[in-house]
Design a protein around this motif. Structure first.
Motif, PDB file in Angstrom:
ATOM      1  N   SER A  71       8.777  -0.613  -2.402  1.00  9.29           N
ATOM      2  CA  SER A  71       9.293   0.766  -1.989  1.00  9.29           C
ATOM      3  C   SER A  71       8.605   1.061  -1.006  1.00  9.29           C
ATOM      4  O   SER A  71       7.629   0.672  -0.634  1.00  9.29           O
ATOM      5  N   PRO A  72       9.157   2.181  -0.295  1.00 10.57           N
ATOM      6  CA  PRO A  72       8.507   2.755   0.697  1.00 10.57           C
ATOM      7  C   PRO A  72       6.928   3.230   0.720  1.00 10.57           C
ATOM      8  O   PRO A  72       6.486   3.270   1.520  1.00 10.57           O
ATOM      9  N   GLY A  73       6.612   3.501  -0.450  1.00  6.49           N
ATOM     10  CA  GLY A  73       5.386   4.023  -0.706  1.00  6.49           C
ATOM     11  C   GLY A  73       4.346   3.059  -1.158  1.00  6.49           C
ATOM     12  O   GLY A  73       2.933   3.049  -1.480  1.00  6.49           O
ATOM     13  N   GLY A  74       4.817   1.874  -1.500  1.00  4.08           N
ATOM     14  CA  GLY A  74       3.890   0.736  -1.972  1.00  4.08           C
ATOM     15  C   GLY A  74       4.646  -0.523  -2.674  1.00  4.08           C
ATOM     16  O   GLY A  74       5.781  -0.817  -2.550  1.00  4.08           O
ATOM     17  N   VAL A  75       3.888  -1.241  -3.314  1.00  6.69           N
ATOM     18  CA  VAL A  75       4.257  -2.602  -4.173  1.00  6.69           C
ATOM     19  C   VAL A  75       4.085  -2.391  -5.705  1.00  6.69           C
ATOM     20  O   VAL A  75       2.906  -2.222  -5.881  1.00  6.69           O
ATOM     21  N   ASN A  76       5.111  -2.665  -6.325  1.00  8.61           N
ATOM     22  CA  ASN A  76       4.723  -2.770  -7.907  1.00  8.61           C
ATOM     23  C   ASN A  76       4.771  -4.249  -8.259  1.00  8.61           C
ATOM     24  O   ASN A  76       5.783  -5.198  -7.792  1.00  8.61           O
ATOM     25  N   GLY A 105      -1.541   0.620   2.387  1.00  9.84           N
ATOM     26  CA  GLY A 105      -2.672   0.858   2.651  1.00  9.84           C
ATOM     27  C   GLY A 105      -3.839   0.848   1.637  1.00  9.84           C
ATOM     28  O   GLY A 105      -5.208   0.745   1.877  1.00  9.84           O
ATOM     29  N   GLY A 106      -3.574   0.430   0.523  1.00  7.33           N
ATOM     30  CA  GLY A 106      -4.432   0.233  -0.555  1.00  7.33           C
ATOM     31  C   GLY A 106      -4.684  -1.243  -1.284  1.00  7.33           C
ATOM     32  O   GLY A 106      -3.908  -1.962  -0.475  1.00  7.33           O
ATOM     33  N   ALA A 117       7.465  -5.722   2.448  1.00  8.84           N
ATOM     34  CA  ALA A 117       6.267  -5.029   2.331  1.00  8.84           C
ATOM     35  C   ALA A 117       5.329  -6.454   2.940  1.00  8.84           C
ATOM     36  O   ALA A 117       5.677  -7.442   2.909  1.00  8.84           O
ATOM     37  N   GLU A 118       4.246  -5.890   3.990  1.00 11.43           N
ATOM     38  CA  GLU A 118       3.451  -6.970   4.456  1.00 11.43           C
ATOM     39  C   GLU A 118       2.203  -6.722   3.636  1.00 11.43           C
ATOM     40  O   GLU A 118       1.471  -5.736   3.358  1.00 11.43           O
ATOM     41  N   VAL A 119       1.841  -7.891   2.966  1.00 14.39           N
ATOM     42  CA  VAL A 119       0.601  -8.109   2.045  1.00 14.39           C
ATOM     43  C   VAL A 119      -0.318  -8.926   2.626  1.00 14.39           C
ATOM     44  O   VAL A 119       0.036  -9.997   3.458  1.00 14.39           O
ATOM     45  N   ARG A 120      -1.621  -9.250   2.058  1.00 13.88           N
ATOM     46  CA  ARG A 120      -2.524 -10.235   2.408  1.00 13.88           C
ATOM     47  C   ARG A 120      -3.550 -10.347   1.161  1.00 13.88           C
ATOM     48  O   ARG A 120      -3.753  -9.285   0.614  1.00 13.88           O
ATOM     49  N   VAL A 121      -3.553 -11.556   1.051  1.00 17.75           N
ATOM     50  CA  VAL A 121      -4.495 -11.881  -0.443  1.00 17.75           C
ATOM     51  C   VAL A 121      -5.920 -12.387   0.290  1.00 17.75           C
ATOM     52  O   VAL A 121      -6.044 -13.172   1.128  1.00 17.75           O
ATOM     53  N   ASN A 122      -6.819 -11.643  -0.411  1.00 16.54           N
ATOM     54  CA  ASN A 122      -8.514 -12.513   0.103  1.00 16.54           C
ATOM     55  C   ASN A 122      -8.933 -12.619  -1.308  1.00 16.54           C
ATOM     56  O   ASN A 122      -8.853 -11.970  -2.381  1.00 16.54           O
TER      57      ASN A 122
END
Length: 193
Positions: A146-151, A161-162, A187-192
């Motif tokens: 969603s525009p506010g984040g990822v579920n 941003g979180g 959504a653009e995500v990154r895993v560490n």
């Protein structure tokens, strides 16, 4: 008396000409402003029409081909990347290009490597995507973007941003952006890890 009357009529004529000139320039300025506003509105509507799918049989009819096209592009990119990594430049004596850190090497001839998410690499995800994290037991299962984040499917909500720890692992999933800059549903995500 006749001269005063003539002077008064002449003065009245000059005032009438000045008023007509002022009304003309004011009207011309308003028409120019309105035509500029109409042109901007037309451009905005054209751009909005290009972003929105034109539904003939509903929105679902146009959404499926777009998803199929994106999936096809993803598959083509994965095939090109695997073949690029496994090729040795002819006549150069150079070895094949190594895989990215944290990613397993390309499979031997004929065996296809499944899609995985390399750690510390930004990736685009959408609703329903499921990617294992390369070299770990962690899996990123996206339920909704969603525009506010990822579920995630495990109920975790990560705002834009979180970040959050993937349950049962030592890996952290960060959401860089979600539904921004015309990328609705992605959504653009990154895993560490």
């Amino acid at each position: 008396m006749a001269r005063v009357f003539t002077l008064l009529v002449g003065l009245l004529a000059v005032v009438a000409i000045a008023a007509a000139g002022w009304i003309y320039t004011d009207t011309k300025r308003d028409m120019l402003r309105l035509s500029t506003d109409i042109a901007q509105l037309r451009v905005s509507l054209d751009l909005y029409g290009r972003q929105q799918p034109t539904a003939t049989n509903g929105a679902a009819a146009t959404a499926a081909p777009a998803n199929d096209e994106i999936l096809d592009l993803k598959n083509r990119l994965a095939i090109l990347e695997n073949s690029w990594r496994s090729q040795t430049p002819a006549g150069t004596g150079l070895a094949a290009v190594p895989a990215l850190p944290g990613e397993t090497a390309p499979a031997a001839a004929g065996g296809a490597q499944g899609d995985c998410m390399p750690p510390s690499t930004r990736m685009l995800v959408t609703t329903g995507d499921s990617y294992p994290v390369c070299g770990t037991s962690a899996v990123v299962n996206v339920a909704v973007v969603s525009p506010g984040g990822v579920n995630l499917t495990d109920g975790t909500l990560i705002p834009t941003g979180g970040n959050s720890i993937l349950k049962g692992t030592r890996c952290t999933l960060a959401v860089m952006s979600s539904g921004e800059d015309g990328m609705d549903g992605y959504a653009e995500v990154r895993v560490n890890c």
